[in-house]
Scaffold this motif. Structure first.
Motif, PDB file in Angstrom:
ATOM      1  N   ARG A  94       0.849  -1.190   0.000  1.00 25.90           N
ATOM      2  CA  ARG A  94       0.000   0.000   0.000  1.00 25.90           C
ATOM      3  C   ARG A  94       0.886   1.242   0.000  1.00 25.90           C
ATOM      4  N   TYR A  95       0.281   2.330  -0.421  1.00 24.67           N
ATOM      5  CA  TYR A  95       1.016   3.591  -0.479  1.00 24.67           C
ATOM      6  C   TYR A  95       0.630   4.477   0.692  1.00 24.67           C
ATOM      7  N   HIS A  96       1.584   5.290   1.107  1.00 30.31           N
ATOM      8  CA  HIS A  96       1.403   6.239   2.193  1.00 30.31           C
ATOM      9  C   HIS A  96       1.928   7.584   1.698  1.00 30.31           C
ATOM     10  N   VAL A  97       1.271   8.679   2.055  1.00 36.33           N
ATOM     11  CA  VAL A  97       1.705  10.011   1.621  1.00 36.33           C
ATOM     12  C   VAL A  97       2.358  10.727   2.794  1.00 36.33           C
ATOM     13  N   ASN A  98       3.567  11.213   2.574  1.00 37.74           N
ATOM     14  CA  ASN A  98       4.285  11.992   3.573  1.00 37.74           C
ATOM     15  C   ASN A  98       4.300  13.454   3.155  1.00 37.74           C
ATOM     16  N   PHE A  99       4.231  14.334   4.140  1.00 41.94           N
ATOM     17  CA  PHE A  99       4.325  15.772   3.887  1.00 41.94           C
ATOM     18  C   PHE A  99       5.608  16.283   4.516  1.00 41.94           C
ATOM     19  N   HIS A 100       6.410  16.981   3.714  1.00 37.37           N
ATOM     20  CA  HIS A 100       7.638  17.585   4.191  1.00 37.37           C
ATOM     21  C   HIS A 100       7.495  19.094   4.037  1.00 37.37           C
ATOM     22  N   PRO A 101       7.340  19.838   5.136  1.00 36.51           N
ATOM     23  CA  PRO A 101       7.128  21.277   5.023  1.00 36.51           C
ATOM     24  C   PRO A 101       8.357  22.004   4.480  1.00 36.51           C
ATOM     25  N   ASN A 102       8.101  23.064   3.748  1.00 35.68           N
ATOM     26  CA  ASN A 102       9.136  23.920   3.205  1.00 35.68           C
ATOM     27  C   ASN A 102       9.807  24.666   4.364  1.00 35.68           C
ATOM     28  N   PRO A 103      11.102  24.943   4.279  1.00 38.18           N
ATOM     29  CA  PRO A 103      11.762  25.705   5.339  1.00 38.18           C
ATOM     30  C   PRO A 103      11.117  27.074   5.590  1.00 38.18           C
ATOM     31  N   LYS A 104      10.578  27.709   4.543  1.00 37.83           N
ATOM     32  CA  LYS A 104       9.890  28.993   4.734  1.00 37.83           C
ATOM     33  C   LYS A 104       8.682  28.831   5.648  1.00 37.83           C
ATOM     34  N   LEU A 105       7.923  27.754   5.443  1.00 42.72           N
ATOM     35  CA  LEU A 105       6.759  27.483   6.289  1.00 42.72           C
ATOM     36  C   LEU A 105       7.202  27.199   7.715  1.00 42.72           C
ATOM     37  N   LYS A 106       8.238  26.404   7.890  1.00 43.35           N
ATOM     38  CA  LYS A 106       8.751  26.107   9.228  1.00 43.35           C
ATOM     39  C   LYS A 106       9.183  27.383   9.944  1.00 43.35           C
ATOM     40  N   ASN A 107       9.921  28.232   9.247  1.00 51.73           N
ATOM     41  CA  ASN A 107      10.381  29.488   9.851  1.00 51.73           C
ATOM     42  C   ASN A 107       9.214  30.385  10.223  1.00 51.73           C
ATOM     43  N   TYR A 108       8.221  30.479   9.349  1.00 52.18           N
ATOM     44  CA  TYR A 108       7.050  31.315   9.620  1.00 52.18           C
ATOM     45  C   TYR A 108       6.313  30.830  10.860  1.00 52.18           C
ATOM     46  N   ILE A 109       6.101  29.517  10.961  1.00 55.25           N
ATOM     47  CA  ILE A 109       5.392  28.980  12.116  1.00 55.25           C
ATOM     48  C   ILE A 109       6.188  29.173  13.395  1.00 55.25           C
ATOM     49  N   ASN A 110       7.500  28.990  13.334  1.00 56.39           N
ATOM     50  CA  ASN A 110       8.329  29.176  14.521  1.00 56.39           C
ATOM     51  C   ASN A 110       8.374  30.624  14.956  1.00 56.39           C
ATOM     52  N   GLU A 111       8.344  31.572  14.014  1.00 58.15           N
ATOM     53  CA  GLU A 111       8.305  32.997  14.372  1.00 58.15           C
ATOM     54  C   GLU A 111       7.013  33.325  15.092  1.00 58.15           C
ATOM     55  N   VAL A 112       5.898  32.791  14.602  1.00 55.89           N
ATOM     56  CA  VAL A 112       4.603  33.049  15.230  1.00 55.89           C
ATOM     57  C   VAL A 112       4.582  32.461  16.626  1.00 55.89           C
ATOM     58  N   GLN A 113       5.144  31.261  16.804  1.00 59.01           N
ATOM     59  CA  GLN A 113       5.170  30.621  18.127  1.00 59.01           C
ATOM     60  C   GLN A 113       6.026  31.410  19.099  1.00 59.01           C
ATOM     61  N   ASP A 114       7.142  31.969  18.616  1.00 58.35           N
ATOM     62  CA  ASP A 114       8.044  32.722  19.493  1.00 58.35           C
ATOM     63  C   ASP A 114       7.402  34.015  19.978  1.00 58.35           C
ATOM     64  N   GLU A 115       6.542  34.630  19.158  1.00 55.91           N
ATOM     65  CA  GLU A 115       5.903  35.890  19.535  1.00 55.91           C
ATOM     66  C   GLU A 115       4.888  35.719  20.650  1.00 55.91           C
ATOM     67  N   ASN A 116       4.238  34.526  20.721  1.00 55.19           N
ATOM     68  CA  ASN A 116       3.197  34.294  21.735  1.00 55.19           C
ATOM     69  C   ASN A 116       3.761  33.985  23.062  1.00 55.19           C
TER      70      ASN A 116
END
Length: 120
Positions: free
Chosen positions: A98-120
């Motif tokens: 069977r097949y499984h789908v993996n998602f690998h986030p872009n570094p831009k997305l990772k950085n954006y999410i981490n910036e938002v988390q750091d602000e809170n």
């Protein structure tokens, strides 16, 4: 009325959120895109359905990953056939390939999410 059977039932306090309220679901995505873009919800829903359909079809028909630029990468991986033991019956079962789908986030997305988390 016999209330013993309801003794262990947990009743959530008034005003508490259900599990569904804690998720950002498809309906919320459609509404937010509609509000921010000015398009009607049915138009946004139609575009998203086509996007999901085309992405799924590309993953199914090709061995190449699907790149969503600035968002991430969707990869299709093959899980080979194997034997497993059922927890309920102890019976040995054969799982097919069977097949499984993996998602690998872009570094831009990772950085954006981490910036938002750091602000809170």
């Amino acid at each position: 009325m016999n209330t013993d059977k309801y003794k262990n039932v947990r009743v959530p306090p008034p005003g508490s959120k259900k599990k569904v309220d804690k998720l950002y679901v498809y309906k919320d995505l459609v509404k937010d895109i509609s509000d921010s873009s000015g398009y009607a919800e049915y138009e946004v829903r139609d575009v998203l359905e086509h996007f999901f359909w085309c992405t799924s079809a590309a993953l199914k028909s090709q061995d190449k990953p699907v790149e969503l630029w600035g968002f991430g990468l969707l990869k299709k991986n093959l899980w080979t056939a194997r034997e497993v033991k059922s927890n309920l019956t102890g019976e040995i079962l054969q799982l097919k390939d069977r097949y499984h789908v993996n998602f690998h986030p872009n570094p831009k997305l990772k950085n954006y999410i981490n910036e938002v988390q750091d602000e809170n």
